[in-house]
Design a protein around this motif. Structure first.
Motif, PDB file in Angstrom:
ATOM      1  N   ASP A  47     -13.214  14.080 -25.498  1.00 34.69           N
ATOM      2  CA  ASP A  47     -11.945  14.459 -26.108  1.00 34.69           C
ATOM      3  C   ASP A  47     -10.800  14.132 -25.154  1.00 34.69           C
ATOM      4  O   ASP A  47     -10.962  14.190 -23.930  1.00 34.69           O
ATOM      5  CB  ASP A  47     -11.927  15.956 -26.421  1.00 34.69           C
ATOM      6  N   VAL A  48      -9.651  13.795 -25.701  1.00 35.00           N
ATOM      7  CA  VAL A  48      -8.461  13.610 -24.873  1.00 35.00           C
ATOM      8  C   VAL A  48      -8.176  14.915 -24.133  1.00 35.00           C
ATOM      9  O   VAL A  48      -8.272  16.005 -24.713  1.00 35.00           O
ATOM     10  CB  VAL A  48      -7.252  13.203 -25.734  1.00 35.00           C
ATOM     11  N   ASP A  49      -7.876  14.815 -22.856  1.00 35.90           N
ATOM     12  CA  ASP A  49      -7.597  15.957 -21.967  1.00 35.90           C
ATOM     13  C   ASP A  49      -8.853  16.726 -21.553  1.00 35.90           C
ATOM     14  O   ASP A  49      -8.755  17.713 -20.823  1.00 35.90           O
ATOM     15  CB  ASP A  49      -6.587  16.939 -22.584  1.00 35.90           C
ATOM     16  N   GLU A  50     -10.037  16.282 -21.995  1.00 38.10           N
ATOM     17  CA  GLU A  50     -11.263  16.931 -21.524  1.00 38.10           C
ATOM     18  C   GLU A  50     -11.439  16.644 -20.033  1.00 38.10           C
ATOM     19  O   GLU A  50     -11.139  15.550 -19.551  1.00 38.10           O
ATOM     20  CB  GLU A  50     -12.473  16.409 -22.297  1.00 38.10           C
ATOM     21  N   ALA A  51     -11.924  17.632 -19.285  1.00 45.60           N
ATOM     22  CA  ALA A  51     -12.127  17.458 -17.847  1.00 45.60           C
ATOM     23  C   ALA A  51     -13.307  16.520 -17.596  1.00 45.60           C
ATOM     24  O   ALA A  51     -14.398  16.713 -18.141  1.00 45.60           O
ATOM     25  CB  ALA A  51     -12.376  18.802 -17.180  1.00 45.60           C
ATOM     26  N   LEU A  52     -13.078  15.494 -16.777  1.00 48.77           N
ATOM     27  CA  LEU A  52     -14.119  14.526 -16.444  1.00 48.77           C
ATOM     28  C   LEU A  52     -14.320  14.484 -14.934  1.00 48.77           C
ATOM     29  O   LEU A  52     -13.373  14.635 -14.161  1.00 48.77           O
ATOM     30  CB  LEU A  52     -13.729  13.129 -16.941  1.00 48.77           C
ATOM     31  N   PHE A  53     -15.561  14.261 -14.535  1.00 45.98           N
ATOM     32  CA  PHE A  53     -15.912  14.171 -13.116  1.00 45.98           C
ATOM     33  C   PHE A  53     -15.615  12.762 -12.616  1.00 45.98           C
ATOM     34  O   PHE A  53     -15.968  11.769 -13.259  1.00 45.98           O
ATOM     35  CB  PHE A  53     -17.393  14.499 -12.935  1.00 45.98           C
ATOM     36  N   VAL A  54     -14.959  12.671 -11.449  1.00 47.88           N
ATOM     37  CA  VAL A  54     -14.552  11.376 -10.894  1.00 47.88           C
ATOM     38  C   VAL A  54     -15.079  11.232  -9.472  1.00 47.88           C
ATOM     39  O   VAL A  54     -14.957  12.152  -8.656  1.00 47.88           O
ATOM     40  CB  VAL A  54     -13.011  11.236 -10.872  1.00 47.88           C
ATOM     41  N   MET A  55     -15.670  10.075  -9.187  1.00 45.45           N
ATOM     42  CA  MET A  55     -16.055   9.705  -7.825  1.00 45.45           C
ATOM     43  C   MET A  55     -15.132   8.573  -7.391  1.00 45.45           C
ATOM     44  O   MET A  55     -15.138   7.504  -8.009  1.00 45.45           O
ATOM     45  CB  MET A  55     -17.516   9.249  -7.783  1.00 45.45           C
ATOM     46  N   GLU A  56     -14.353   8.804  -6.372  1.00 43.84           N
ATOM     47  CA  GLU A  56     -13.400   7.797  -5.898  1.00 43.84           C
ATOM     48  C   GLU A  56     -13.843   7.309  -4.527  1.00 43.84           C
ATOM     49  O   GLU A  56     -14.020   8.104  -3.606  1.00 43.84           O
ATOM     50  CB  GLU A  56     -11.996   8.393  -5.829  1.00 43.84           C
ATOM     51  N   ARG A  57     -14.046   5.998  -4.402  1.00 43.99           N
ATOM     52  CA  ARG A  57     -14.517   5.419  -3.140  1.00 43.99           C
ATOM     53  C   ARG A  57     -13.583   4.300  -2.702  1.00 43.99           C
ATOM     54  O   ARG A  57     -13.146   3.489  -3.517  1.00 43.99           O
ATOM     55  CB  ARG A  57     -15.930   4.853  -3.289  1.00 43.99           C
ATOM     56  N   THR A  58     -13.330   4.261  -1.397  1.00 39.86           N
ATOM     57  CA  THR A  58     -12.544   3.185  -0.804  1.00 39.86           C
ATOM     58  C   THR A  58     -13.328   2.639   0.378  1.00 39.86           C
ATOM     59  O   THR A  58     -13.849   3.411   1.184  1.00 39.86           O
ATOM     60  CB  THR A  58     -11.173   3.699  -0.324  1.00 39.86           C
ATOM     61  N   THR A  59     -13.438   1.311   0.470  1.00 43.34           N
ATOM     62  CA  THR A  59     -14.180   0.706   1.573  1.00 43.34           C
ATOM     63  C   THR A  59     -13.325  -0.325   2.299  1.00 43.34           C
ATOM     64  O   THR A  59     -12.432  -0.956   1.716  1.00 43.34           O
ATOM     65  CB  THR A  59     -15.479   0.030   1.087  1.00 43.34           C
ATOM     66  N   TRP A  60     -13.649  -0.475   3.589  1.00 40.60           N
ATOM     67  CA  TRP A  60     -12.974  -1.443   4.465  1.00 40.60           C
ATOM     68  C   TRP A  60     -14.020  -2.192   5.280  1.00 40.60           C
ATOM     69  O   TRP A  60     -15.130  -1.708   5.483  1.00 40.60           O
ATOM     70  CB  TRP A  60     -12.050  -0.738   5.458  1.00 40.60           C
ATOM     71  N   ILE A  61     -13.646  -3.364   5.774  1.00 41.55           N
ATOM     72  CA  ILE A  61     -14.454  -4.077   6.751  1.00 41.55           C
ATOM     73  C   ILE A  61     -13.571  -4.325   7.970  1.00 41.55           C
ATOM     74  O   ILE A  61     -12.579  -5.064   7.898  1.00 41.55           O
ATOM     75  CB  ILE A  61     -15.039  -5.404   6.192  1.00 41.55           C
TER      76      ILE A  61
END
Length: 230
Positions: free
Chosen positions: A193-207
């Motif tokens: 549903d719009v505005d339903e709470a969703l689980f987010v995994m945010e990853r950032t990588t560097w070399i």
């Protein structure tokens, strides 16, 4: 059959855990390992980089590679290949590329990379599915100056998630877990549903300080994350 770098890493870890390789033991050189695992030296070097970052081995330019005195004592975070995660649960995997375009990164993305100002990057959005049902929606920014090969990859056939893990080593990774309200597009793609709470995994990588990718992996309602410390 040749091995990929994950196979090599896991086999070396197994030998350490089962004490086939003891602390201080010296490993064969990269060429000898490449012959053993029937792969290229580059593949071996990618596996050794991961093992060195996790504290399992110590690599020195002239001293070779040895098992550390206290191997596998650091908690590590392995970035998952979504396809393998889905298949490991006994489900059929499928994938749909939603968009692929070069855009100027928004300030939020530039800030995540530690960049002083926004810059052009490849933005890729895609949907991973399990048994033809939505599983994870991926919203990804890739620094194509650091990873120019990605521009030649057919991302309609292979996900950026899998290609980057198999082909682009990273030296640093930052991971955040958060919840967000579903936008209309996310709700349509993830059957929520719009505005339903969703689980987010945010990853950032560097070399070595250079940005590689930042991704928001937004999971379907009811998704559960299981993490193991190695």
């Amino acid at each position: 059959m040749s091995s990929n770098w994950v196979d090599i890493r896991d086999e070396i870890r197994r030998r350490v855990l089962e004490r086939e390789l003891l602390p201080g033991a010296k490993l064969p050189n990269d060429q000898e390992l490449a012959e053993e695992f029937k792969c290229s030296r580059t593949t071996v070097q990618r596996a050794m980089l991961d093992l060195a970052q996790s504290g399992t081995v110590d690599r020195r330019r002239k001293g070779g590679t040895t098992i550390t005195l206290h191997p596998i004592t650091r908690t590590t975070f392995d970035i998952p290949i979504t396809r393998l995660e889905i298949e490991a649960a006994g489900n059929d995997y499928s994938y749909f590329l939603v968009s692929r375009e070069i855009l100027v990164s928004p300030p939020r993305v530039a800030s995540s990379f530690g960049l002083a100002e926004p810059t052009e990057m490849l933005r890729v959005t895609a949907l991973h599915m399990a048994n033809k049902q939505p599983y994870i929606f991926e919203d990804r920014w890739i620094a194509h100056e650091t990873t120019p090969e990605i521009l030649d990859v057919d991302l309609s056939r292979e996900s950026a998630n899998e290609w980057l893990i198999r082909n682009r080593p990273y030296s640093d990774c930052e991971v955040r877990f958060l919840a967000k309200r579903a936008t209309r597009q996310e709700a349509e793609l993830l059957a929520s549903d719009v505005d339903e709470a969703l689980f987010v995994m945010e990853r950032t990588t560097w070399i070595n300080g250079a940005p590689i990718t930042m991704v928001r992996a937004i999971a379907k309602p009811g998704y559960q994350l299981v993490a193991k410390a190695n």
